[in-house]
Design a protein around this motif. Structure first.
Motif, PDB file in Angstrom:
ATOM      1  N   LEU A  18     -32.172  60.470 105.127  1.00 40.54           N
ATOM      2  CA  LEU A  18     -30.836  60.730 105.672  1.00 40.54           C
ATOM      3  C   LEU A  18     -30.011  59.453 105.672  1.00 40.54           C
ATOM      4  N   PHE A  19     -30.602  58.375 106.213  1.00 36.86           N
ATOM      5  CA  PHE A  19     -29.806  57.168 106.364  1.00 36.86           C
ATOM      6  C   PHE A  19     -29.566  56.474 105.019  1.00 36.86           C
ATOM      7  N   THR A  20     -30.483  56.665 104.078  1.00 36.26           N
ATOM      8  CA  THR A  20     -30.236  56.132 102.739  1.00 36.26           C
ATOM      9  C   THR A  20     -29.062  56.859 102.091  1.00 36.26           C
ATOM     10  N   ILE A  21     -29.073  58.191 102.206  1.00 39.50           N
ATOM     11  CA  ILE A  21     -27.983  58.965 101.607  1.00 39.50           C
ATOM     12  C   ILE A  21     -26.656  58.576 102.245  1.00 39.50           C
ATOM     13  N   LEU A  22     -26.649  58.504 103.575  1.00 38.66           N
ATOM     14  CA  LEU A  22     -25.394  58.184 104.263  1.00 38.66           C
ATOM     15  C   LEU A  22     -24.899  56.788 103.884  1.00 38.66           C
ATOM     16  N   GLY A  23     -25.845  55.848 103.779  1.00 37.36           N
ATOM     17  CA  GLY A  23     -25.455  54.482 103.457  1.00 37.36           C
ATOM     18  C   GLY A  23     -24.962  54.350 102.020  1.00 37.36           C
ATOM     19  N   ALA A  24     -25.587  55.110 101.129  1.00 33.97           N
ATOM     20  CA  ALA A  24     -25.263  54.957  99.708  1.00 33.97           C
ATOM     21  C   ALA A  24     -24.042  55.768  99.310  1.00 33.97           C
ATOM     22  N   TYR A  25     -23.685  56.781 100.112  1.00 34.91           N
ATOM     23  CA  TYR A  25     -22.676  57.735  99.658  1.00 34.91           C
ATOM     24  C   TYR A  25     -21.355  57.102  99.214  1.00 34.91           C
ATOM     25  N   PRO A  26     -20.751  56.210 100.032  1.00 30.84           N
ATOM     26  CA  PRO A  26     -19.458  55.654  99.603  1.00 30.84           C
ATOM     27  C   PRO A  26     -19.551  54.965  98.243  1.00 30.84           C
ATOM     28  N   PHE A  27     -20.672  54.299  98.005  1.00 31.64           N
ATOM     29  CA  PHE A  27     -20.811  53.541  96.766  1.00 31.64           C
ATOM     30  C   PHE A  27     -21.082  54.470  95.592  1.00 31.64           C
ATOM     31  N   VAL A  28     -21.856  55.514  95.828  1.00 32.84           N
ATOM     32  CA  VAL A  28     -22.116  56.494  94.773  1.00 32.84           C
ATOM     33  C   VAL A  28     -20.821  57.182  94.383  1.00 32.84           C
ATOM     34  N   GLU A  29     -20.056  57.582  95.408  1.00 30.19           N
ATOM     35  CA  GLU A  29     -18.807  58.282  95.127  1.00 30.19           C
ATOM     36  C   GLU A  29     -17.862  57.379  94.332  1.00 30.19           C
ATOM     37  N   GLN A  30     -17.828  56.101  94.740  1.00 31.68           N
ATOM     38  CA  GLN A  30     -16.970  55.143  94.050  1.00 31.68           C
ATOM     39  C   GLN A  30     -17.371  54.996  92.587  1.00 31.68           C
TER      40      GLN A  30
END
Lengths: 273, 566
Positions: free
Chosen positions: B350-362
């Motif tokens: 969960l916390f990996t996904i949440l942490g990575a999301y802005p960068f993945v989306e970018q």
């Protein structure tokens, strides 16, 4: 001494010894033997009444002779009642669990069908089939004069034996396959006692060897203390623990705060006005 | 009695030189410059911007009430005999930690109220952080330049959960002991090193005598200290970036429209603090929370039905409850996947996904511009759909955590709830994703339709030729602007795998993946109409079936067929 040695070859000596042996054995038996069901002649009428009621209301599942009905696959349509005792009948019928409304995982508590006299007749009839636990008397379960030490002991016994299913404040809990441990608070102490004695539904039997009558009484004392206790700290939210607490935090707490936030935000500045 | 004349008051901050204590301070710390700048700081207004404030205020309440509790709480595992005023526990052996919690509840004046306020504030702190984070997620407020602040917020949430769990465990009652036992189980499930970690943390065999004092240090010093530091960083970054705002006329990426800090915003925020305090105090006074006295001291031989963690750990407990038994042994090591996957790996996931999301989306969208304007959730359908899928998965696991209470209260079969959830937890998020994305795209279409054609008034006119047509009410320019302020989204084109000489393009495969992902991400979006489309539509309606643009939102027509004006 001399006379014993003289007479021990008397022709009647053997008979006398035999007689003595029988008297001692009979006496011991009458003192030590398990008490049979109280089927003395005064109960005969009651037993007969109970049997008539049984044939009408119970026999379709439990069999004409109350020895159960077996299904073809080996399962039981209704279990045998031989030996369950009067306490079991008093509990099941007295709390409305029997007669069943339908076949289900567990008989729920519901409106009582039989009058007290009819329940007593049924109990007497079932008790006459074979000995079993008798209906406890009031002095068995009356815990109104319990001391503080007894309440403390009852709490320990409750937490060790009962709360795993019934929850620490007796709010009840879930068991597998749609069965459940019902809420206990508010139950007549007689039925609490009988439930421990007979182990209805999924409940294990806590006979007098497991929990002696004194321990059963202290459990009832603790439950009554819990019931009489004020709700320290406000509404108890059902006693279900953190699940209802979380629900209250979200619905009441966050609900109220978001409502206020919406109200504050509703008077927002608008650039175009 | 001689009358002295008070010195004439100076104007204000703006007028005249400073005097009195303000001048004294200004001479020494240069207060005026700092204050002058920040008192005029503008905050945009929207109810959803107050969600983070709820979290901040609950944290302040936690510090205040926690200080009160720490005066009486004794973080010690020393065994004592309870002789306090709660009769059903009189004479029982228990730890000093539990006994002092009972004393706070029954023998300290106002202690129970404070304990309950502290616990409710903790629940609200976590709930408000979650809701605030969802707001930031669904409006795209984490986009550049705020990615770092998103990560800080994520750290706050994690620490908040740890802090809450530590507080739940400190009283050493039956429920917290059961919870700690589960936590210990999670530690032990970590392959190979688990047992060592457990012994290290507990100072030997569970429960031992070391853990409560250790936990206490973490709960009152270590974690709150880090929380405070991170909250400060969170706020400093907020001030530095300035708050995001909703698009609207006059609101651009280069300004902030709202009230200045003083007096309006400070009054609103200050007032809201007291509202939060009031709600928490009311809950503390009216609703029982964690009645430790009915659980009794922790005793490993006892357990109670309805043992649950507090709500923020509920989803992990739920995952544990529905995980099938899966355990294997390699050499001498036992791998308890039935505990490790739901208890440890899931939290990390969960916390990996949440942490990575802005960068993945970018990376996928290629959008590296600075954003100060928020997006409506419908204008980022894929993100909104991901969010909805996440909420669904979390919610289903949360439900699993309360499966026993649900079974008894709704008279359902406990086993069937578990079986159903095992399936739903995988199927539900997918359904939620698809449905949410369709709904978002539908809403985008509706917005575009309204921008181009205006509102349908329901006024049907018949021309002399017999032609029926409906009159439309065009949007006011302000409304049209608000609805079309967002950017168009273009999927990145698929790059050629090799150039015309047959040389493979550098990073070709990565770019291929990015291209496909980007098409998946924004390829279905419904784009806002172009200026030409709007102009053309207005010319088309120009004859007589278009009404005068409304100044305000269309509010229907009255019985004469005339649009209502507010």
């Amino acid at each position: 001494m001399r006379s014993l040695s003289t007479h021990r070859r008397h022709p009647l000596a053997g008979v006398l010894v035999l007689l003595l042996g029988l008297v001692v054995l009979g006496g011991l038996y009458s003192v030590l033997a398990p008490r049979s069901a109280e089927a003395d002649s005064t109960d005969e009428a009651l037993i007969d009444d109970g049997r008539q009621l049984f044939l009408v209301g119970c026999a379709s599942c439990h069999g004409l002779n109350a020895d159960g009905i077996e299904q073809q696959d080996g399962g039981q349509y209704g279990p045998s009642l031989v030996g369950v005792g009067a306490a079991a009948v008093d509990f099941q019928v007295g709390t409305g669990r029997m007669p069943l409304a339908q076949n289900s995982q567990q008989a729920p508590e519901k409106a009582v069908i039989y009058t007290d006299d009819e329940t007593a007749a049924l109990a007497t009839y079932v008790a006459s089939l074979s000995p079993g636990p008798a209906i406890p008397t009031e002095e068995d379960y009356d815990a109104s004069d319990a001391s503080r030490e007894e309440v403390v002991e009852g709490r320990e016994t409750w937490l060790t034996n009962c709360s795993a299913c019934h929850n620490s404040v007796g709010a009840g809990g879930a068991l597998g396959d749609g069965r459940y441990a019902p809420p206990v608070l508010g139950t007549d102490p007689k039925y609490v006692y009988e439930a421990m004695l007979t182990g209805p539904q999924s409940m294990p039997v806590f006979n007098d060897a497991l929990l002696d009558p004194e321990e059963k009484r202290t459990i009832i004392a603790y439950l009554e203390t819990l019931e009489a206790e004020p709700q320290y700290g406000g509404a108890g939210l059902g006693g279900f623990g953190p699940v209802t607490e979380g629900l209250a935090a979200w619905l009441v707490g966050m609900g109220a705060l978001v409502a206020v936030a919406t109200w504050i935000g509703a008077t927002a500045v608008r650039a175009r006005q | 009695m001689s009358q002295t004349e008070a010195p004439a008051r100076k104007g204000g901050l703006a007028a005249g030189p400073l005097a009195g204590p303000t001048a004294w301070l200004d001479d020494r710390v240069g207060l005026a410059t700092i204050v002058k700048k920040n008192l005029r700081k503008v905050f945009p207004d929207h109810w959803s911007f107050l969600l983070g404030e709820i979290a901040l205020y609950s944290f302040i309440i936690l510090l205040l009430s926690g200080t009160f509790l720490s005066v009486w709480f004794k973080p010690s595992m020393a065994e004592i005999i309870y002789t306090g005023s709660y009769d059903p526990l009189y004479g029982i052996e228990m730890s000093e930690a539990y006994a002092s919690t009972l004393d706070i509840s029954f023998d300290v004046r106002g202690g129970l109220l404070m304990r309950q306020i502290h616990h409710w504030a903790a629940a609200l702190f976590l709930a408000a952080m979650m809701v605030h984070m969802l707001r930031v997620f669904f409006t795209g407020a984490y986009r550049k330049p705020r990615e770092l602040n998103w990560l800080v917020g994520l750290g706050l949430l994690q620490l908040g959960i740890i802090e809450g769990f530590a507080g739940y465990s400190l009283p050493d009652d039956l429920l917290s002991g059961t919870g700690l036992r589960i936590a210990e189980g999670l530690m032990r499930s970590i392959p190979i090193v688990g047992t060592y970690i457990s012994f290290f943390v507990f100072g030997g065999e569970f429960p031992g005598n070391e853990f409560i004092p250790r936990l206490y240090v973490a709960h009152v010093l270590l974690v709150p200290g880090i929380l405070l530091a991170l909250i400060t960083l969170h706020m400093v970054l907020l001030v530095y970036h300035k708050h995001t705002q909703w698009p609207g006329p006059g609101r651009t990426n280069n300004n902030v429209v709202g009230y200045p800090l003083l007096p309006v915003y400070a009054a609103k925020a200050g007032g809201f603090f007291f509202v939060v305090f009031g709600v928490t105090a009311l809950m503390g006074a009216l609703f029982q929370i964690n009645p430790v006295w009915v659980f009794g001291p922790y005793n490993p031989s006892q357990v109670t039905a309805g043992s649950q963690p507090d709500f923020y750990m509920g989803w992990l407990d739920g995952a544990l409850r529905i995980m099938p038994a899966w355990e294997f042994t390699i050499l001498d090591w036992t791998f308890s996947m039935n505990v490790f996957i739901p208890g440890v790996a899931l939290m990390g996931l969960l916390f990996t996904i949440l942490g990575a999301y802005p960068f993945v989306e970018q990376w996928v969208t290629g959008d590296r511009r600075v954003h100060h304007l928020l997006q409506r959730p419908r204008n980022a359908p894929t993100r909104t759909a991901f969010g909805a899928a996440g909420i669904t998965a979390y919610g289903l696991l949360w439900i699993s955590g309360g499966n026993d209470i649900i079974a008894t209260q709704f008279q359902l079969d406990f086993y069937w709830i578990t079986r159903l959830l095992r399936v739903l937890v995988f199927v539900g998020p997918v359904l939620a994703f698809v449905a949410t994305r369709r709904v978002c795209i539908g809403l985008q279409r509706k917005d575009a339709e309204v921008v181009v054609h205006g509102f349908e008034t329901g006024i049907i006119t018949r021309s002399p030729d017999g032609e029926y047509s409906e009159r439309h009410l065009p949007l006011s320019p302000a409304e049209a602007w608000t609805l079309s302020a967002h950017d168009r989204t273009e999927p990145a084109g698929l790059p050629a795998a090799s150039d015309h000489n047959g040389v493979a393009a550098p990073h070709g495969r990565v770019e291929q993946v990015r291209g496909r992902l980007s098409r998946f991400w924004v390829g279905h979006d419904h784009q806002k109409p172009t200026a030409d489309e709007v102009r053309e539509a207005h010319e088309h309606h120009a004859d007589d079936d278009e009404l005068e643009p409304a100044e305000q939102q269309f509010g229907g027509v009255n019985e004469l067929g005339v649009p209502r004006r507010h």
